[in-house]
Every structure is written in C-alpha cells, then in structure tokens.
Design an enzyme around this catalytic site. Structure first.
Site, PDB file in Angstrom:
ATOM      1  N   ARG A   1      -6.835  -1.696   8.483  1.00 51.22           N
ATOM      2  CA  ARG A   1      -6.535  -3.000   8.936  1.00 51.22           C
ATOM      3  C   ARG A   1      -5.991  -3.413   9.695  1.00 51.22           C
ATOM      4  NH1 ARG A   1      -1.088  -4.198   4.142  1.00 51.22           N
ATOM      5  NH2 ARG A   1      -0.550  -3.367   6.186  1.00 51.22           N
TER       6      ARG A   1
ATOM      7  N   THR B   1       3.581   2.606   6.443  1.00 46.98           N
ATOM      8  CA  THR B   1       2.002   2.732   5.724  1.00 46.98           C
ATOM      9  C   THR B   1       1.477   3.406   6.694  1.00 46.98           C
ATOM     10  OG1 THR B   1       0.964   0.528   6.595  1.00 46.98           O
ATOM     11  CG2 THR B   1       2.877   0.676   7.516  1.00 46.98           C
TER      12      THR B   1
ATOM     13  N   LYS C   1     -28.654  12.052  26.190  1.00 43.33           N
ATOM     14  CA  LYS C   1     -28.036  13.378  27.602  1.00 43.33           C
ATOM     15  C   LYS C   1     -27.982  14.842  27.137  1.00 43.33           C
ATOM     16  CE  LYS C   1     -28.150  10.182  30.886  1.00 43.33           C
ATOM     17  NZ  LYS C   1     -26.883   9.299  31.978  1.00 43.33           N
TER      18      LYS C   1
ATOM     19  N   ASP D   1       0.646  -0.400  11.897  1.00 42.62           N
ATOM     20  CA  ASP D   1       1.169  -1.570  12.627  1.00 42.62           C
ATOM     21  C   ASP D   1       2.054  -2.321  12.626  1.00 42.62           C
ATOM     22  OD1 ASP D   1       0.897  -1.764  10.027  1.00 42.62           O
ATOM     23  OD2 ASP D   1      -0.662  -3.162   9.426  1.00 42.62           O
TER      24      ASP D   1
ATOM     25  N   GLU E   1     -11.837  -0.385   9.903  1.00 48.16           N
ATOM     26  CA  GLU E   1     -12.595  -1.235   8.431  1.00 48.16           C
ATOM     27  C   GLU E   1     -11.729  -2.171   9.598  1.00 48.16           C
ATOM     28  OE1 GLU E   1     -10.409  -1.341   5.282  1.00 48.16           O
ATOM     29  OE2 GLU E   1      -8.042  -1.428   5.777  1.00 48.16           O
TER      30      GLU E   1
ATOM     31  N   ASP F   1      -0.307   2.760   8.269  1.00 52.53           N
ATOM     32  CA  ASP F   1      -1.344   1.657   9.640  1.00 52.53           C
ATOM     33  C   ASP F   1      -1.077   2.462  10.304  1.00 52.53           C
ATOM     34  OD1 ASP F   1      -3.594   1.618   7.118  1.00 52.53           O
ATOM     35  OD2 ASP F   1      -2.814  -0.722   6.760  1.00 52.53           O
TER      36      ASP F   1
ATOM     37  N   ARG G   1       1.169  -4.859  -5.730  1.00 48.22           N
ATOM     38  CA  ARG G   1       1.342  -6.449  -5.016  1.00 48.22           C
ATOM     39  C   ARG G   1       1.372  -7.183  -5.958  1.00 48.22           C
ATOM     40  NH1 ARG G   1      -3.149  -3.099  -1.967  1.00 48.22           N
ATOM     41  NH2 ARG G   1      -1.570  -3.473  -0.026  1.00 48.22           N
TER      42      ARG G   1
ATOM     43  N   ASP H   1       3.405  -4.259   6.125  1.00 48.71           N
ATOM     44  CA  ASP H   1       3.896  -5.607   7.094  1.00 48.71           C
ATOM     45  C   ASP H   1       4.272  -6.347   5.550  1.00 48.71           C
ATOM     46  OD1 ASP H   1       3.731  -7.336   9.205  1.00 48.71           O
ATOM     47  OD2 ASP H   1       1.813  -8.040   7.185  1.00 48.71           O
TER      48      ASP H   1
ATOM     49  N   GLY I   1       0.760  -0.842   0.262  1.00 51.33           N
ATOM     50  CA  GLY I   1      -0.317   0.194   0.174  1.00 51.33           C
ATOM     51  C   GLY I   1       1.007   1.181  -0.437  1.00 51.33           C
TER      52      GLY I   1
HETATM   53  P1  ADP Z   1       1.820  -3.797   2.775  1.00 52.22           P
HETATM   54  O1  ADP Z   1       3.008  -4.131   2.405  1.00 52.22           O
HETATM   55  O2  ADP Z   1       1.022  -3.075   2.613  1.00 52.22           O
HETATM   56  O3  ADP Z   1       1.691  -5.020   3.604  1.00 52.22           O
HETATM   57  P2  ADP Z   1       0.618  -6.171   0.831  1.00 52.22           P
HETATM   58  O4  ADP Z   1       0.101  -6.982   1.939  1.00 52.22           O
HETATM   59  O5  ADP Z   1       0.437  -6.290  -0.633  1.00 52.22           O
HETATM   60  O6  ADP Z   1       1.663  -4.796   1.712  1.00 52.22           O
HETATM   61  O7  ADP Z   1       2.184  -7.053   0.649  1.00 52.22           O
HETATM   62  C1  ADP Z   1       3.509  -6.197  -0.677  1.00 52.22           C
HETATM   63  C2  ADP Z   1       3.831  -7.574  -1.211  1.00 52.22           C
HETATM   64  O8  ADP Z   1       4.683  -8.253  -0.069  1.00 52.22           O
HETATM   65  C3  ADP Z   1       2.949  -8.758  -1.672  1.00 52.22           C
HETATM   66  O9  ADP Z   1       2.384  -8.330  -3.021  1.00 52.22           O
HETATM   67  C4  ADP Z   1       3.466  -9.805  -2.119  1.00 52.22           C
HETATM   68  O10 ADP Z   1       4.772  -9.311  -3.411  1.00 52.22           O
HETATM   69  C5  ADP Z   1       4.916  -9.084  -0.664  1.00 52.22           C
HETATM   70  N1  ADP Z   1       4.981 -10.374   0.039  1.00 52.22           N
HETATM   71  C6  ADP Z   1       3.454 -10.577   1.231  1.00 52.22           C
HETATM   72  N2  ADP Z   1       3.423 -10.915   2.217  1.00 52.22           N
HETATM   73  C7  ADP Z   1       4.729 -11.785   2.250  1.00 52.22           C
HETATM   74  C8  ADP Z   1       4.700 -13.219   2.431  1.00 52.22           C
HETATM   75  N3  ADP Z   1       3.789 -13.543   3.716  1.00 52.22           N
HETATM   76  N4  ADP Z   1       5.729 -14.060   2.010  1.00 52.22           N
HETATM   77  C9  ADP Z   1       6.320 -13.380   0.348  1.00 52.22           C
HETATM   78  N5  ADP Z   1       6.362 -12.202  -0.039  1.00 52.22           N
HETATM   79  C10 ADP Z   1       5.382 -11.317   0.771  1.00 52.22           C
END
Ligand code: ADP
Length: 323
Positions: free
Chosen positions: A172, A126, A212, A130, A223, A128, A72, A103, A11
């Site tokens: 998220r 991010t 009141k 988080d 969300e 978030d 992604r 994350d 994101g």
């Molecule tokens: P963010 O980084 O904002 O949390 P995503 O969760 O969409 O966004 O993760 C971004 C990209 O990182 C994914 O499209 C994927 O290529 C890679 N990714 C996410 N999770 C994993 C995972 N558990 N193992 C390997 N690559 C991952």
C-alpha cells in the site's frame, strides 16, 4: 483504570492474536477487567463487545488473523459515528482502549481520543511496515517470510522456462515488502513507490540481468498507482522487449495469512505488555514502537505521518548482488 477495551481494526495481520493475548493477560495480572470489541470500530458502534478472561485467549498465539475479527467502518470517520462509539464505551464502563491496527486505525484513534478526551494506546498491526516511529510492525516479518516462500517457488518455474517474472507484493504505497522480499529471494530488482524507477533503469536492469548471464529473472513490484503494479510494469516491458517471455504473478491475500513467525509473536507479546504498562503510567494517545530493539512510545501524529524512510542503500546492495 479498572476496565479497558481491546480491538483490532483495518487490514488483518499475523500476530494480532498474540497481541490480544498479551494485552489481555497483562491487564488481568494488574487487576484490570478486559472487554474485547469485535470488528474494530464497527463493533464499538454496533455494541458487539464481550468479556475476555485468561482462557479466552488460550491457544491463539500461533493463529493468524484475529479472533476479534476486523472491519472497515466508514461511520467512525465522522464525528457523529465517533460520538455513538463513545456512548457505547461509557455504557460498558470502558476507561481506556488498546487499538491494534495500521495507519487508518491510528488516524481514527487519534481523532476519537482528541474529541472525547479518552486514553488510547495503539499497537502497530500491519504487514506493510509503513508506520513511522517503529522499525517493525506486527505481521511484517510473517508476510516477508510468506513472500520468500512464494517467490522461491516461482523461481523454479521461471528458470525452467527462461522467463522474466514480475511478482506483485502488498505494501500500500510502501516498498518495504518489495525491497526486503527482493533481497531475501535474490530477485533482480524491486520496483517501489518511494523511488521512481526511470524507464532506462528498468531497461538497464533487464539487459544486464536477463540478457548477459541469466536465463531467468524475477522482479518484485510493490502494488501502487506509482509503480502501476506488476501488470503495469509487465505491459511496459512487453512493448519494449517483445522477445522476452514475460509473466506476472500477483501474490495477493496469501500474504496476510498464516501462523505468525517467532519474531512477530515476540514483538506482539512485548508490545502488548508495554501497552498496559504505558496505560498504568498514565500515558495516552501514543503508539508503542520498536527502535533499535527498545520499545518506545510514539505520539499518534508522528506514527501516521507517512514519512517512514526506506533504506536507499539497500537498493544499491540489491543491484550489486544481483548482477
Ligand atoms: P488500516 O488500519 O489497516 O490502515 P484502514 O485504513 O481501512 O486500515 O482503517 C481502518 C478503519 O479506521 C477505517 O475503516 C475507519 O473506521 C478508521 N479510519 C481510517 N482512517 C480514518 C480517519 N482519517 N479518520 C477517522 N477514522 C479513520
């Protein structure tokens, strides 16, 4: 190290450009060549890579989004995809990566670094907030300010019509934006996934606040499947209190956009510089974090642990000051 790559993934968040700028300029100042990778991990597999010079990152500190684009990429979740990415990295002579993302992106970074014994420094990008091991993430402050401006506007109409508004914010499965957004806007409550708000608590809040002394109320809802989102909460409330004029507003992607706040630009700049310093010191597979206004290095495994605590006392503060 003679050549590094930088990418933004997952994101997008305001301040990512400021981070790209700081990484690029600090690397160049240390005689390191910088390659910008487009569209996150996807660009590593599809070989969309460009050289970044000092001027390539001019005039971007104030821009939201990311000039390197983001995406992604499902292939990168597999060892085979990560092997393809490694081939491309070797072909370009890239010896280390700076990954700016959330994350998921840091999960990917950890897997890649382990499998290919490759140095990566992560930056928390991010809205978030988080990620564990850092008090703040790049983009969070800007998103919080956007939420504040939006909710201030909703308040004008809420009070004119005597309505009960449920405003859904991003997060998220993390309540940082909802809770701190509620504090910043004088909202009556925040419904967040970390704390299951029992039905009678919601009822208490509504009766104390709405009936009141107040003729309108605003509740921020994170969300999440746990909260049911603003729609879910509104449906439940409508059933119990058909007499109230309930409305829902979902802020959505508004929250990701806009020029980064001063705080996010400064945070991104400090963290970007620290990423290169860390690489020069021989650090690898850590995220740059901020703890008590000091930059620290946090192992990926800790950063992605999903155990960042929400300050529960703030919920009490919210309850007291919104009476
Ligand atoms: P963010 O980084 O904002 O949390 P995503 O969760 O969409 O966004 O993760 C971004 C990209 O990182 C994914 O499209 C994927 O290529 C890679 N990714 C996410 N999770 C994993 C995972 N558990 N193992 C390997 N690559 C991952």
């Amino acid at each position: 190290i003679q050549c590094i790559g930088v990418l933004t993934s997952g994101g997008d968040a305001p301040g990512m450009n400021a981070a790209i700028r700081a990484v690029t300029r600090t690397a160049i100042a240390n005689g390191i060549i910088v390659k910008g990778i487009y569209r996150g991990y996807r660009g590593l597999i599809t070989n969309e890579i460009t050289s970044l010079e000092t001027q390539s990152v001019s005039n971007i500190i104030q821009r939201g989004g990311t000039i390197l684009k983001t995406a992604r990429c499902d292939e990168f979740r597999t060892p085979e995809g990560r092997r393809q990415a490694h081939d491309v990295i070797v072909e370009h002579g890239i010896e280390a990566l700076v990954v700016i993302g959330g994350d998921g992106s840091l999960h990917g970074a950890r897997d890649f670094a382990q499998e290919h014994n490759f140095p990566i420094i992560g930056l928390p990008g991010t809205i978030d907030n988080d990620l564990s091991g850092t008090d703040l993430t790049i983009g969070y402050d800007t998103a919080l300010n956007t939420i504040m401006e939006c909710v201030d506007k909703i308040r004008d109409t809420a009070s004119s019509h005597e309505r009960l508004f449920f405003v859904e914010v991003m997060g998220r499965d993390a309540g940082f934006l909802a809770l701190n957004g509620a504090l910043a806007t004088g909202s009556e409550a925040a419904i967040i996934p970390e704390i299951s708000l029992e039905k009678d608590q919601l009822a208490e809040m509504i009766e104390q606040g709405f009936r009141k002394s107040k003729n309108s109320s605003i509740v921020l809802v994170a969300e999440s499947e746990v909260t049911g989102g603003a729609m879910g909460v509104a449906e439940r409330v409508k059933k119990e209190y058909p007499q109230f004029d309930v409305r829902v507003s979902i802020l959505g992607h508004l929250q990701r956009g806009g020029s980064p706040s001063a705080q996010d630009r400064i945070l991104a700049t400090r963290m970007g510089e620290a990423a290169i310093e860390a690489l020069l010191e021989g650090q690898r597979n850590v995220m740059v974090g901020l703890q008590n206004d000091e930059l620290v290095l946090v192992p990926f495994a800790k950063a992605i642990k999903k155990d960042k605590p929400i300050d529960r006392h703030l919920l009490d503060v919210l309850r007291i000051v919104s009476r």
